[in-house]
Design a protein around this motif. Structure first.
Motif, mmCIF file in Angstrom:
data_model
loop_
_atom_site.group_PDB
_atom_site.id
_atom_site.type_symbol
_atom_site.label_atom_id
_atom_site.label_comp_id
_atom_site.label_asym_id
_atom_site.label_seq_id
_atom_site.Cartn_x
_atom_site.Cartn_y
_atom_site.Cartn_z
ATOM 1 N N GLY A 72 0.846 -1.192 0.000
ATOM 2 C CA GLY A 72 0.000 0.000 0.000
ATOM 3 C C GLY A 72 0.875 1.234 0.000
ATOM 4 O O GLY A 72 1.054 1.909 -1.004
ATOM 5 N N CYS A 73 1.476 1.525 1.154
ATOM 6 C CA CYS A 73 2.236 2.767 1.310
ATOM 7 C C CYS A 73 3.742 2.554 1.186
ATOM 8 O O CYS A 73 4.477 3.460 0.864
ATOM 9 C CB CYS A 73 1.935 3.350 2.689
ATOM 10 S SG CYS A 73 2.488 2.267 4.034
ATOM 11 N N ASP A 74 4.214 1.340 1.481
ATOM 12 C CA ASP A 74 5.644 0.998 1.526
ATOM 13 C C ASP A 74 6.386 1.728 2.656
ATOM 14 O O ASP A 74 7.602 1.767 2.649
ATOM 15 C CB ASP A 74 6.312 1.275 0.170
ATOM 16 C CG ASP A 74 7.418 0.255 -0.155
ATOM 17 O OD1 ASP A 74 7.413 -0.836 0.452
ATOM 18 O OD2 ASP A 74 8.280 0.563 -0.987
ATOM 19 N N GLY A 76 5.151 1.622 6.267
ATOM 20 C CA GLY A 76 4.684 1.260 7.608
ATOM 21 C C GLY A 76 3.425 1.970 8.055
ATOM 22 O O GLY A 76 3.078 1.940 9.231
ATOM 23 N N CYS A 78 0.144 1.635 6.589
ATOM 24 C CA CYS A 78 -1.180 1.149 6.188
ATOM 25 C C CYS A 78 -1.484 -0.290 6.584
ATOM 26 O O CYS A 78 -2.649 -0.661 6.693
ATOM 27 C CB CYS A 78 -1.371 1.312 4.679
ATOM 28 S SG CYS A 78 -0.478 0.097 3.684
ATOM 29 N N GLY A 79 -0.478 -1.137 6.739
ATOM 30 C CA GLY A 79 -0.713 -2.518 7.164
ATOM 31 C C GLY A 79 -1.053 -3.495 6.049
ATOM 32 O O GLY A 79 -1.227 -4.686 6.320
ATOM 33 N N CYS A 81 0.768 -4.811 3.983
ATOM 34 C CA CYS A 81 1.879 -5.760 3.805
ATOM 35 C C CYS A 81 2.058 -6.682 5.001
ATOM 36 O O CYS A 81 3.085 -7.363 5.104
ATOM 37 C CB CYS A 81 3.166 -4.978 3.592
ATOM 38 S SG CYS A 81 3.609 -4.027 5.067
ATOM 39 N N CYS A 93 7.043 -4.353 4.632
ATOM 40 C CA CYS A 93 7.682 -3.290 3.833
ATOM 41 C C CYS A 93 8.812 -2.614 4.595
ATOM 42 O O CYS A 93 9.662 -1.983 3.987
ATOM 43 C CB CYS A 93 6.651 -2.241 3.399
ATOM 44 S SG CYS A 93 5.995 -1.233 4.750
HETATM 45 S S1 FES Z 1 2.788 -1.320 2.596
HETATM 46 FE FE1 FES Z 1 1.776 0.043 3.975
HETATM 47 S S2 FES Z 1 2.496 -0.676 5.883
HETATM 48 FE FE2 FES Z 1 3.681 -1.824 4.499
#
Ligand code: FES
Ligand code: FAD
Ligand code: SF4
Ligand code: FES
Lengths: 201, 313
Positions: A72-74, A76, A78-79, A81, A93
């Motif tokens: 999602g965000c890469d 930390g 959004c969760g 991953c 990520c």
């Molecule tokens: S991709 Fe969003 S928390 Fe890892």
């Protein structure tokens, strides 16, 4: 699988070799030497030769083609991953694959399959715990590990008495706050998790 | 991410020597702050020394009746430890108010102390920032600074230290234990560990190159009521706007603030004053606010009043 002496030497050896050939600023455009690692993914040993920059998330998706885990965000935030490492949920990520040499990794693919769903997967389906589904693998991996954390007596921010940990909807909402859902399927996610808890799964 | 080489250290001495011996090398613990910054090329280490396998992941009693927390103890495990829950509840509460469960499962005690500011301009490499590029200026002074510091700042930098855990550790007078590359050990009281920005905002602690944090020692329990209260822009998974860590026992009051300064903010002399207003006024002497962040002072004062009212029943 224990980390063997040979594996450990391969890790150390790769670093030494790369440093000796100028892994620092001396040769800026040369990628660092790949490092040989083994990940135990969903119970299977998977050997990889990997650039140390590769995150656990990218190792799973791009190298092992386990694309259930989402980016999602890469960063930390959004969760999406979320996977488990030695049974504990983390953001894949914000971790390097090389740091997980020898570790047991659990992804959504290891929880269940069509026709043989994990109870948490079945509950998400039964309760419409998603709309677009992008956050869902992370939500489900997170939820399974979250129930184990409650069973292990780990407190949360909303636990009134730090010594008395018990399941409640408020606990679920707080403990699942690391998994963002842009479709805001939250009420149904809580309902799905409550069902699994009540079924004692 | 810039290219780097990777090494898994097996002892504290090896780790410290490895970082001291490579120009631009860094320790990596949980990685939840360092990797985030490396992806944005705000941190660009040429060599990473993995310190997850040094055996520094235990919580043990000290000879003096306190507790020694290994540098690699995860935030989840520290918050859940029975001795910490019972005797140092303010620390459990502060940890549990930070980040998410996934992050706390990875984040370590030392990494949490050393996490870097969340100032937007520190993260935005297109903007001047004295902390990121010394001498480049400070975009926050004339920009968005609602979340930034009101105490302990300088004309060079008004960033806050974002840790919740460190605020509780300051109230508890924790001691940071380190080992230098030459094997020398030191014990640094947490009050001295983080430094104010002054003319060098890129320097955030008294750690020397290659100096490894091995653990954090907590003095014997204080007893009393422990409270950590955090005000944030959403109910969970957000950094503090302001926070208060308090230990209230007969004859003892300890109060540390988060979100106000470049380090956990505690003024011992203020703790003997009567009432939240007098304590806050003394603790906040010399504050320098901006139009956007002036609200933090009255908010912290009210937060303290409510914490003390609850703690004293
Ligand atoms: S991709 Fe969003 S928390 Fe890892
Ligand atoms: C989305 C998000 C939300 C967050 N919310 C909060 C919050 O609300 N409250 C809060 O307090 N924190 C929050 N955090 C920050 C989080 O607590 C930190 O990222 C974490 O504690 C860092 O620990 P780590 O072990 O992962 O450190 P790392 O990233 O591994 O390391 C951080 C730094 O410390 C150095 N280092 C690590 N260990 C040692 C050692 N033993 N000796 C010397 N140097 C060392 C590293 O070289 C690096 O420079 C949040 C983070 C994210 C991504
Ligand atoms: S306040 Fe500090 S961190 Fe933020 S832009 Fe200014 S110098 Fe950089
Ligand atoms: S179902 Fe769409 S993001 Fe959660």
């Amino acid at each position: 699988m224990p980390v063997t002496r040979r594996d450990a030497m391969m890790i150390g050896g790769a670093a030494v070799a790369a440093a000796a050939t100028g892994g620092n600023a001396a040769v800026p455009h040369q990628p660092p030497a790949p490092v040989a690692i083994t990940l135990r993914v969903n119970g299977k040993a998977r050997r990889l030769s990997i650039d140390p920059r590769v995150t656990l998330l990218d190792a799973l998706r791009e190298h092992l083609h386990l694309t259930g885990t989402k980016k999602g965000c890469d960063h930390g935030q959004c969760g999406a991953c979320t996977v488990t490492v030695e049974g504990r949920r983390i953001n894949s990520c914000l971790s390097l694959a090389v740091m997980h040499h020898g570790d047991a990794i659990g992804t959504i693919e290891g929880l269940g399959r069509p026709g043989a769903l994990h109870p948490m997967q079945a509950a998400f389906v039964a309760h419409d715990g998603f709309q677009c589904g992008y956050c869902t693998p992370g939500q489900i991996c997170s939820a399974v590990a979250m129930l184990a954390e409650i069973r292990a007596g780990i407190p949360s921010h909303v636990t009134d008495d730090l010594m008395q940990v018990a399941f409640s909807d408020a606990e679920v909402r707080e403990r699942m706050s690391g998994n963002i859902c842009r479709c805001a399927a939250y009420p149904n996610i809580v309902a799905a998790i409550r069902d699994v808890q009540e079924a004692g799964a | 991410m810039k290219a780097f080489t990777y090494q898994r250290a097996t002892s504290p001495a090896e780790a410290a020597a490895a970082v001291a011996g490579h120009h631009g090398a860094r320790f990596i613990a949980g990685g939840t702050n360092l990797l985030d910054l490396m992806k944005l090329q705000i941190e660009t280490p040429g060599h990473l020394v993995d310190i997850n396998h040094l055996g520094l992941d235990r919580i043990e009693p000290t000879a003096g009746g306190g507790l020694r927390i290994g540098a690699l103890v995860r935030n989840t495990d520290l918050a859940a430890d029975h001795r910490v829950r019972r005797d140092y509840a303010v620390l459990s509460r502060a940890l549990l108010a930070g980040a998410s469960a996934q992050l706390r499962n990875k984040a370590t005690t030392a990494g949490n102390l050393l996490q870097r500011t969340r100032c937007h301009y520190f993260y935005d490499t297109t903007k001047p920032c004295n902390k990121r590029v010394p001498g480049s200026g400070c975009a926050a002074l004339g920009g968005s600074n609602r979340n930034l510091a009101v105490l302990g700042t300088s004309d060079q930098c008004i960033a806050t230290h974002p840790s919740d855990m460190a605020v509780a550790m300051r109230a508890l007078d924790a001691i940071v234990e380190t080992t230098a590359p030459d094997g020398t050990a030191r014990a640094i009281p947490i009050v001295d560990f983080h430094v104010l920005p002054g003319a060098t905002p890129q320097v955030e602690t008294v750690l020397q190159p290659g100096e490894l944090i091995t653990g954090v020692a907590l003095p014997p329990p204080l007893g009393g009521t422990h409270v950590y209260r955090k005000v944030r822009d959403r109910a969970s998974y957000a950094f503090a706007v302001v926070s208060v860590a308090a230990v209230v026992a007969p004859g003892t009051l300890r109060v540390a603030f988060g979100g106000l300064a470049p380090k956990p903010w505690r003024v011992e002399a203020a703790e003997t004053r009567a009432g939240a207003d007098a304590i806050a006024d003394a603790a906040f002497a010399g504050a320098r606010t901006t139009r956007q962040n002036a609200f933090k002072l009255p908010l912290s004062k009210r937060l303290l009043a409510s914490v003390l009212a609850d703690a004293r029943g």
